[in-house]
Design a protein around this motif. Sequence first.
Motif, PDB file in Angstrom:
ATOM      1  N   ALA A  99     -66.534  20.943  33.859  1.00 49.15           N
ATOM      2  CA  ALA A  99     -67.343  21.914  34.594  1.00 49.15           C
ATOM      3  C   ALA A  99     -67.154  23.347  34.094  1.00 49.15           C
ATOM      4  O   ALA A  99     -67.845  24.261  34.552  1.00 49.15           O
ATOM      5  CB  ALA A  99     -67.010  21.842  36.081  1.00 49.15           C
ATOM      6  N   GLY A 100     -66.203  23.552  33.183  1.00 44.92           N
ATOM      7  CA  GLY A 100     -65.995  24.891  32.639  1.00 44.92           C
ATOM      8  C   GLY A 100     -65.022  25.742  33.423  1.00 44.92           C
ATOM      9  O   GLY A 100     -64.940  26.963  33.223  1.00 44.92           O
ATOM     10  N   ILE A 101     -64.255  25.135  34.332  1.00 42.94           N
ATOM     11  CA  ILE A 101     -63.290  25.888  35.137  1.00 42.94           C
ATOM     12  C   ILE A 101     -62.098  26.292  34.270  1.00 42.94           C
ATOM     13  O   ILE A 101     -61.574  25.478  33.504  1.00 42.94           O
ATOM     14  CB  ILE A 101     -62.822  25.029  36.331  1.00 42.94           C
ATOM     15  CG1 ILE A 101     -64.012  24.761  37.273  1.00 42.94           C
ATOM     16  CG2 ILE A 101     -61.687  25.704  37.082  1.00 42.94           C
ATOM     17  CD1 ILE A 101     -63.692  23.825  38.412  1.00 42.94           C
ATOM     18  N   PRO A 102     -61.650  27.559  34.353  1.00 41.24           N
ATOM     19  CA  PRO A 102     -60.510  28.018  33.543  1.00 41.24           C
ATOM     20  C   PRO A 102     -59.270  27.169  33.783  1.00 41.24           C
ATOM     21  O   PRO A 102     -59.037  26.670  34.883  1.00 41.24           O
ATOM     22  CB  PRO A 102     -60.300  29.457  34.019  1.00 41.24           C
ATOM     23  CG  PRO A 102     -61.648  29.882  34.512  1.00 41.24           C
ATOM     24  CD  PRO A 102     -62.235  28.657  35.149  1.00 41.24           C
ATOM     25  N   GLY A 103     -58.473  27.015  32.748  1.00 43.25           N
ATOM     26  CA  GLY A 103     -57.248  26.239  32.849  1.00 43.25           C
ATOM     27  C   GLY A 103     -56.867  25.666  31.505  1.00 43.25           C
ATOM     28  O   GLY A 103     -57.635  25.737  30.539  1.00 43.25           O
ATOM     29  N   TRP A 104     -55.685  25.095  31.452  1.00 47.89           N
ATOM     30  CA  TRP A 104     -55.200  24.451  30.228  1.00 47.89           C
ATOM     31  C   TRP A 104     -55.168  22.948  30.483  1.00 47.89           C
ATOM     32  O   TRP A 104     -54.476  22.470  31.398  1.00 47.89           O
ATOM     33  CB  TRP A 104     -53.810  24.972  29.862  1.00 47.89           C
ATOM     34  CG  TRP A 104     -53.828  26.416  29.418  1.00 47.89           C
ATOM     35  CD1 TRP A 104     -54.896  27.253  29.389  1.00 47.89           C
ATOM     36  CD2 TRP A 104     -52.711  27.166  28.936  1.00 47.89           C
ATOM     37  NE1 TRP A 104     -54.538  28.489  28.920  1.00 47.89           N
ATOM     38  CE2 TRP A 104     -53.195  28.473  28.627  1.00 47.89           C
ATOM     39  CE3 TRP A 104     -51.369  26.892  28.731  1.00 47.89           C
ATOM     40  CZ2 TRP A 104     -52.364  29.477  28.135  1.00 47.89           C
ATOM     41  CZ3 TRP A 104     -50.537  27.890  28.236  1.00 47.89           C
ATOM     42  CH2 TRP A 104     -51.042  29.169  27.942  1.00 47.89           C
ATOM     43  N   TYR A 105     -55.916  22.194  29.676  1.00 47.70           N
ATOM     44  CA  TYR A 105     -56.129  20.772  29.919  1.00 47.70           C
ATOM     45  C   TYR A 105     -55.672  19.929  28.721  1.00 47.70           C
ATOM     46  O   TYR A 105     -55.686  20.386  27.581  1.00 47.70           O
ATOM     47  CB  TYR A 105     -57.610  20.495  30.190  1.00 47.70           C
ATOM     48  CG  TYR A 105     -58.172  21.231  31.374  1.00 47.70           C
ATOM     49  CD1 TYR A 105     -58.149  20.668  32.652  1.00 47.70           C
ATOM     50  CD2 TYR A 105     -58.754  22.495  31.233  1.00 47.70           C
ATOM     51  CE1 TYR A 105     -58.684  21.345  33.747  1.00 47.70           C
ATOM     52  CE2 TYR A 105     -59.282  23.183  32.319  1.00 47.70           C
ATOM     53  CZ  TYR A 105     -59.243  22.603  33.573  1.00 47.70           C
ATOM     54  OH  TYR A 105     -59.763  23.280  34.650  1.00 47.70           O
ATOM     55  N   TYR A 106     -55.330  18.689  29.036  1.00 49.58           N
ATOM     56  CA  TYR A 106     -54.857  17.735  28.029  1.00 49.58           C
ATOM     57  C   TYR A 106     -55.623  16.437  28.224  1.00 49.58           C
ATOM     58  O   TYR A 106     -55.711  15.910  29.337  1.00 49.58           O
ATOM     59  CB  TYR A 106     -53.362  17.492  28.223  1.00 49.58           C
ATOM     60  CG  TYR A 106     -52.689  16.608  27.192  1.00 49.58           C
ATOM     61  CD1 TYR A 106     -51.871  17.159  26.208  1.00 49.58           C
ATOM     62  CD2 TYR A 106     -52.821  15.217  27.225  1.00 49.58           C
ATOM     63  CE1 TYR A 106     -51.225  16.351  25.273  1.00 49.58           C
ATOM     64  CE2 TYR A 106     -52.180  14.405  26.304  1.00 49.58           C
ATOM     65  CZ  TYR A 106     -51.379  14.981  25.331  1.00 49.58           C
ATOM     66  OH  TYR A 106     -50.739  14.183  24.416  1.00 49.58           O
ATOM     67  N   VAL A 107     -56.179  15.888  27.142  1.00 53.59           N
ATOM     68  CA  VAL A 107     -56.922  14.632  27.234  1.00 53.59           C
ATOM     69  C   VAL A 107     -56.570  13.738  26.053  1.00 53.59           C
ATOM     70  O   VAL A 107     -56.311  14.224  24.942  1.00 53.59           O
ATOM     71  CB  VAL A 107     -58.451  14.904  27.278  1.00 53.59           C
ATOM     72  CG1 VAL A 107     -58.938  15.487  25.958  1.00 53.59           C
ATOM     73  CG2 VAL A 107     -59.230  13.633  27.611  1.00 53.59           C
ATOM     74  N   GLY A 108     -56.525  12.433  26.294  1.00 57.89           N
ATOM     75  CA  GLY A 108     -56.243  11.486  25.226  1.00 57.89           C
ATOM     76  C   GLY A 108     -57.392  11.414  24.238  1.00 57.89           C
ATOM     77  O   GLY A 108     -58.549  11.674  24.576  1.00 57.89           O
ATOM     78  N   ARG A 109     -57.092  11.034  22.995  1.00 60.34           N
ATOM     79  CA  ARG A 109     -58.116  11.001  21.957  1.00 60.34           C
ATOM     80  C   ARG A 109     -59.249  10.042  22.308  1.00 60.34           C
ATOM     81  O   ARG A 109     -60.431  10.363  22.140  1.00 60.34           O
ATOM     82  CB  ARG A 109     -57.488  10.606  20.612  1.00 60.34           C
ATOM     83  CG  ARG A 109     -56.530  11.648  20.052  1.00 60.34           C
ATOM     84  CD  ARG A 109     -56.216  11.380  18.586  1.00 60.34           C
ATOM     85  NE  ARG A 109     -55.549  10.119  18.358  1.00 60.34           N
ATOM     86  CZ  ARG A 109     -54.284   9.988  17.968  1.00 60.34           C
ATOM     87  NH1 ARG A 109     -53.553  11.065  17.782  1.00 60.34           N
ATOM     88  NH2 ARG A 109     -53.759   8.805  17.744  1.00 60.34           N
ATOM     89  N   GLU A 110     -58.911   8.850  22.792  1.00 59.09           N
ATOM     90  CA  GLU A 110     -59.944   7.871  23.112  1.00 59.09           C
ATOM     91  C   GLU A 110     -60.799   8.337  24.286  1.00 59.09           C
ATOM     92  O   GLU A 110     -62.018   8.154  24.293  1.00 59.09           O
ATOM     93  CB  GLU A 110     -59.299   6.510  23.413  1.00 59.09           C
ATOM     94  CG  GLU A 110     -58.668   5.859  22.190  1.00 59.09           C
ATOM     95  CD  GLU A 110     -58.108   4.488  22.493  1.00 59.09           C
ATOM     96  OE1 GLU A 110     -58.261   4.023  23.641  1.00 59.09           O
ATOM     97  OE2 GLU A 110     -57.520   3.877  21.585  1.00 59.09           O
ATOM     98  N   MET A 111     -60.171   8.940  25.289  1.00 57.50           N
ATOM     99  CA  MET A 111     -60.913   9.436  26.437  1.00 57.50           C
ATOM    100  C   MET A 111     -61.837  10.581  26.038  1.00 57.50           C
ATOM    101  O   MET A 111     -62.967  10.694  26.535  1.00 57.50           O
ATOM    102  CB  MET A 111     -59.942   9.899  27.532  1.00 57.50           C
ATOM    103  CG  MET A 111     -60.620  10.325  28.835  1.00 57.50           C
ATOM    104  SD  MET A 111     -61.493   8.952  29.646  1.00 57.50           S
ATOM    105  CE  MET A 111     -60.115   7.915  30.135  1.00 57.50           C
TER     106      MET A 111
END
Length: 497
Positions: A99-111
């Motif tokens: 959604a574009g909300i500020p923050g630091w995010y981590y996601v797996g490569r497959e996801m």
Amino acid sequence: MTFDHDPDQDRLVELFSSTDSGAGLSGSGVGSGKTLVAVRTVAERKPERLLIIAQPNIYRGWRDTVKAVTGRDLKFCGTQAKSGTSAKQAQQNMADAQAGIPGWYYVGREMFNLKNWRKRYPKRKDGSPIMVKGKPKVERVRLDIWKHWDMAIYDECQMLANPDSYSHKSFAHLDADFKFAQSADWFGSKLENMWSITNLLWPKFLAGQKQRAFVEEWLDTKYDHFAKWNLEVTGETWPGFYSSTLPAYAALPPAVEPPEPEKRYISLSRKERELYEALNEYMAAELDGDLLVTEMHTTLYLRLRELCLGEFRIDYNTVIDKETGEPVEKQTIHFEAGDKSSTIDEIKSIMAEHPGEHFLVFTHSRKWAEKAAKDLGGKAYTGNQSISEKERLKDEFLAGDNRILVGTSAMSEGLDGLQHVCYNAILASRFSKSHEVNQALGRVARRGQKHAVNAWEIIREGTIDEGIVEKSVARVLQNNLAKSVEKKRLDAQRKSA
């Protein structure tokens, strides 16, 4: 968690945080602090929105490093619970990231890929599906759901080397002000992949030069009838020079140089040898009253590699033929705990020389890893396991509740901390990708290791093992040459500082 400032790391952080080229590439060796350099670069660039794309099972290491260096939280995005993040919160983090909300995010490569593509089934004018080999044709549509990012990091960027892959296309079209990629083997053991990674990070750098022209300008080749363009790449024309021309590239040597494994040459047992010779000559062999048949050379290659690891048994599975849709019986194999294995006998001999110590054992075969773990009194670590199970296995190993891990290439990437309790590694069999051997040894030969690292490689005499080792060593030498100029430059800087 604390860290000491390293002058060489400081230079990399300065380069990556000050470049205005729109991207950075770290080719630093295993255990040299790639994650720390990346996080310190984040701290300097101060993005409002950060996306880190890496394996889910190493999230905890990234999270702890981000917290220690910046005091910020790194939010895990996914569908399942992960390292203190509930499934509900992981799903909410995913929605916030999209959604574009500020923050630091981590996601797996497959996801990252899964969420970025939608399947579409094209139809004919009459509304009927277009069929291919008895199944509806499938196309994929890129959704670009990840919005705008101030900074995006891709760990183990050799996964992006194929420009036709969904991974490459997803990251190439990701809207990010600064893209950062890192890997000790950033071109995936194929020097020609330097072209695709360069285009991914700096699209205008090569000014539209095609890959073949790049190969002819920068790489040494020889004629090979079966290779792409009939050109087999044999090395760089000027080792290490091309990477030094990139807008923002740097590489630190491994913090602890992985040792050259001590080679243990062993002989197959009489039964193993008889089966091996029969398969190799006739592509078929009698096994416990049943006939093992290999109709294709690729299957023969796999069976010979498996037989090098020990005796196996024949299984039959019923599968659906893709073209006819009819059920067919497929022959496969399995390893039984306790069955004869000359390789396991040699591993036990090595372990007997180091009683009570921790060991990592690596193999290309998941089935054999599960058998060997039982025979050796340890635990198997494979790609079939869940993230939570892998974390539990790591915690047990660190706590001393288990001192032997037998793993596939899934254990060669992202596992940090093992070096604090273990300094012994055994290559029971080589992986299909040569760079993964160095990554595997890097689980123990890395920053924080207080002991001399012991490494052994088991080679079955008179088998395809010997050829595999020769080719893998040649690839490693090629990779090292590609980084030699950068290493010399850093050594010169260090001496003048």
